[in-house]
Design a protein around this motif. Structure first.
Motif, PDB file in Angstrom:
ATOM      1  N   HIS A   1     -11.632   3.842 -35.258  1.00 17.44           N
ATOM      2  CA  HIS A   1     -10.849   3.652 -36.478  1.00 17.44           C
ATOM      3  C   HIS A   1      -9.641   2.751 -36.247  1.00 17.44           C
ATOM      4  O   HIS A   1      -9.219   2.026 -37.149  1.00 17.44           O
ATOM      5  CB  HIS A   1     -10.400   5.002 -37.053  1.00 17.44           C
ATOM      6  CG  HIS A   1     -11.471   5.682 -37.827  1.00 17.44           C
ATOM      7  ND1 HIS A   1     -12.189   6.734 -37.313  1.00 17.44           N
ATOM      8  CD2 HIS A   1     -11.970   5.444 -39.062  1.00 17.44           C
ATOM      9  CE1 HIS A   1     -13.074   7.124 -38.208  1.00 17.44           C
ATOM     10  NE2 HIS A   1     -12.973   6.366 -39.268  1.00 17.44           N
TER      11      HIS A   1
ATOM     12  N   LEU B   1      -9.472   0.114 -34.715  1.00 16.85           N
ATOM     13  CA  LEU B   1      -9.860  -1.290 -34.820  1.00 16.85           C
ATOM     14  C   LEU B   1     -10.243  -1.691 -36.244  1.00 16.85           C
ATOM     15  O   LEU B   1     -10.665  -2.822 -36.482  1.00 16.85           O
ATOM     16  CB  LEU B   1     -11.008  -1.589 -33.852  1.00 16.85           C
ATOM     17  CG  LEU B   1     -10.581  -1.593 -32.383  1.00 16.85           C
ATOM     18  CD1 LEU B   1     -11.802  -1.603 -31.475  1.00 16.85           C
ATOM     19  CD2 LEU B   1      -9.670  -2.769 -32.087  1.00 16.85           C
ATOM     20  N   GLU B   2     -10.068  -0.778 -37.194  1.00 12.70           N
ATOM     21  CA  GLU B   2     -10.340  -1.084 -38.597  1.00 12.70           C
ATOM     22  C   GLU B   2      -9.054  -1.503 -39.291  1.00 12.70           C
ATOM     23  O   GLU B   2      -8.003  -0.896 -39.095  1.00 12.70           O
ATOM     24  CB  GLU B   2     -10.909   0.148 -39.311  1.00 12.70           C
ATOM     25  CG  GLU B   2     -12.265   0.579 -38.815  1.00 12.70           C
ATOM     26  CD  GLU B   2     -12.747   1.869 -39.458  1.00 12.70           C
ATOM     27  OE1 GLU B   2     -12.013   2.439 -40.297  1.00 12.70           O
ATOM     28  OE2 GLU B   2     -13.841   2.305 -39.114  1.00 12.70           O
ATOM     29  N   ASP B   3      -9.133  -2.544 -40.118  1.00 17.97           N
ATOM     30  CA  ASP B   3      -7.969  -2.976 -40.887  1.00 17.97           C
ATOM     31  C   ASP B   3      -7.430  -1.819 -41.720  1.00 17.97           C
ATOM     32  O   ASP B   3      -8.191  -1.093 -42.365  1.00 17.97           O
ATOM     33  CB  ASP B   3      -8.340  -4.122 -41.830  1.00 17.97           C
ATOM     34  CG  ASP B   3      -8.525  -5.439 -41.106  1.00 17.97           C
ATOM     35  OD1 ASP B   3      -7.918  -5.617 -40.033  1.00 17.97           O
ATOM     36  OD2 ASP B   3      -9.264  -6.293 -41.613  1.00 17.97           O
TER      37      ASP B   3
ATOM     38  N   LEU C   1      -2.749  -3.474 -38.871  1.00 16.76           N
ATOM     39  CA  LEU C   1      -3.352  -4.792 -38.692  1.00 16.76           C
ATOM     40  C   LEU C   1      -3.253  -5.305 -37.259  1.00 16.76           C
ATOM     41  O   LEU C   1      -3.876  -6.303 -36.917  1.00 16.76           O
ATOM     42  CB  LEU C   1      -2.679  -5.803 -39.637  1.00 16.76           C
ATOM     43  CG  LEU C   1      -2.798  -5.481 -41.124  1.00 16.76           C
ATOM     44  CD1 LEU C   1      -1.993  -6.467 -41.952  1.00 16.76           C
ATOM     45  CD2 LEU C   1      -4.248  -5.476 -41.565  1.00 16.76           C
TER      46      LEU C   1
ATOM     47  N   PRO D   1      -6.831  -4.742 -34.983  1.00 15.43           N
ATOM     48  CA  PRO D   1      -7.918  -5.547 -35.553  1.00 15.43           C
ATOM     49  C   PRO D   1      -7.567  -7.032 -35.604  1.00 15.43           C
ATOM     50  O   PRO D   1      -8.429  -7.883 -35.392  1.00 15.43           O
ATOM     51  CB  PRO D   1      -8.131  -4.986 -36.961  1.00 15.43           C
ATOM     52  CG  PRO D   1      -7.182  -3.870 -37.139  1.00 15.43           C
ATOM     53  CD  PRO D   1      -6.363  -3.717 -35.909  1.00 15.43           C
TER      54      PRO D   1
ATOM     55  N   ARG E   1      -7.989  -8.439 -32.133  1.00 11.24           N
ATOM     56  CA  ARG E   1      -9.421  -8.562 -31.830  1.00 11.24           C
ATOM     57  C   ARG E   1     -10.003  -9.826 -32.461  1.00 11.24           C
ATOM     58  O   ARG E   1     -10.816 -10.520 -31.857  1.00 11.24           O
ATOM     59  CB  ARG E   1     -10.182  -7.332 -32.316  1.00 11.24           C
ATOM     60  CG  ARG E   1     -11.674  -7.428 -31.982  1.00 11.24           C
ATOM     61  CD  ARG E   1     -12.453  -6.224 -32.373  1.00 11.24           C
ATOM     62  NE  ARG E   1     -12.412  -6.055 -33.816  1.00 11.24           N
ATOM     63  CZ  ARG E   1     -13.017  -5.100 -34.476  1.00 11.24           C
ATOM     64  NH1 ARG E   1     -13.704  -4.181 -33.823  1.00 11.24           N
ATOM     65  NH2 ARG E   1     -12.932  -5.007 -35.777  1.00 11.24           N
ATOM     66  N   ARG E   2      -9.589 -10.154 -33.688  1.00  9.95           N
ATOM     67  CA  ARG E   2     -10.093 -11.360 -34.352  1.00  9.95           C
ATOM     68  C   ARG E   2      -9.592 -12.645 -33.675  1.00  9.95           C
ATOM     69  O   ARG E   2     -10.281 -13.660 -33.683  1.00  9.95           O
ATOM     70  CB  ARG E   2      -9.694 -11.373 -35.826  1.00  9.95           C
ATOM     71  CG  ARG E   2     -10.547 -10.469 -36.677  1.00  9.95           C
ATOM     72  CD  ARG E   2     -10.303 -10.703 -38.157  1.00  9.95           C
ATOM     73  NE  ARG E   2      -8.975 -10.309 -38.580  1.00  9.95           N
ATOM     74  CZ  ARG E   2      -8.621  -9.063 -38.911  1.00  9.95           C
ATOM     75  NH1 ARG E   2      -9.509  -8.088 -38.854  1.00  9.95           N
ATOM     76  NH2 ARG E   2      -7.403  -8.800 -39.303  1.00  9.95           N
TER      77      ARG E   2
END
Length: 132
Positions: A84, A86-88, A98, A101, A104-105
């Protein structure tokens, strides 16, 4: 070459260190900005949730290729649910959720090893340009 930066609130120094190393490795200006931003996001998490920690930057082999590796480690409260995290929008604090995630982007890979009550290790990397 390995660089370790103790972190206790000075995000600017670690961001600048990452940018300088990325420049020496001949990353593009865009990649240098993405690396520095990702490091700043992870550093902000350390200062916000753990107070202090360490960020290590070095070049190493990952998945058969050379990569700029950033390891951010703390002895803070840990992350109870890394999936979770890593979820926006997911945050256990007052943030917008933010940081992880977003980092990670910006990077080629990001992995988290965290144990509640014992701390967190975030490792992320960006492939070194072939002409470096």
């Amino acid at each position: 070459m390995a660089i370790a930066v103790k972190l206790s609130g000075d995000i600017v120094t670690v961001r600048q260190t990452a940018r300088e190393l990325a420049s020496k490795l001949r990353f593009s200006l865009t990649d240098m900005t993405m690396i520095a931003t990702a490091v700043a996001e992870i550093a902000r998490n350390i200062t916000s949730y753990a107070g202090t920690g360490e960020i290590r930057l070095f070049v190493d082999d990952r998945e058969g290729r050379q990569a700029l590796v950033i390891q951010a480690e703390d002895q803070g409260p840990g992350i109870p649910d890394t999936v979770h995290a890593l979820e926006d929008g997911y945050s256990t604090g007052r943030g917008l959720g933010l940081g992880l995630p977003g980092a990670r982007r910006l990077m080629d890979r990001l992995v988290i090893d965290s144990t509640p009550g014992q701390g967190t290790l975030v490792e992320m990397w960006k492939w070194v340009p072939p002409d470096a």
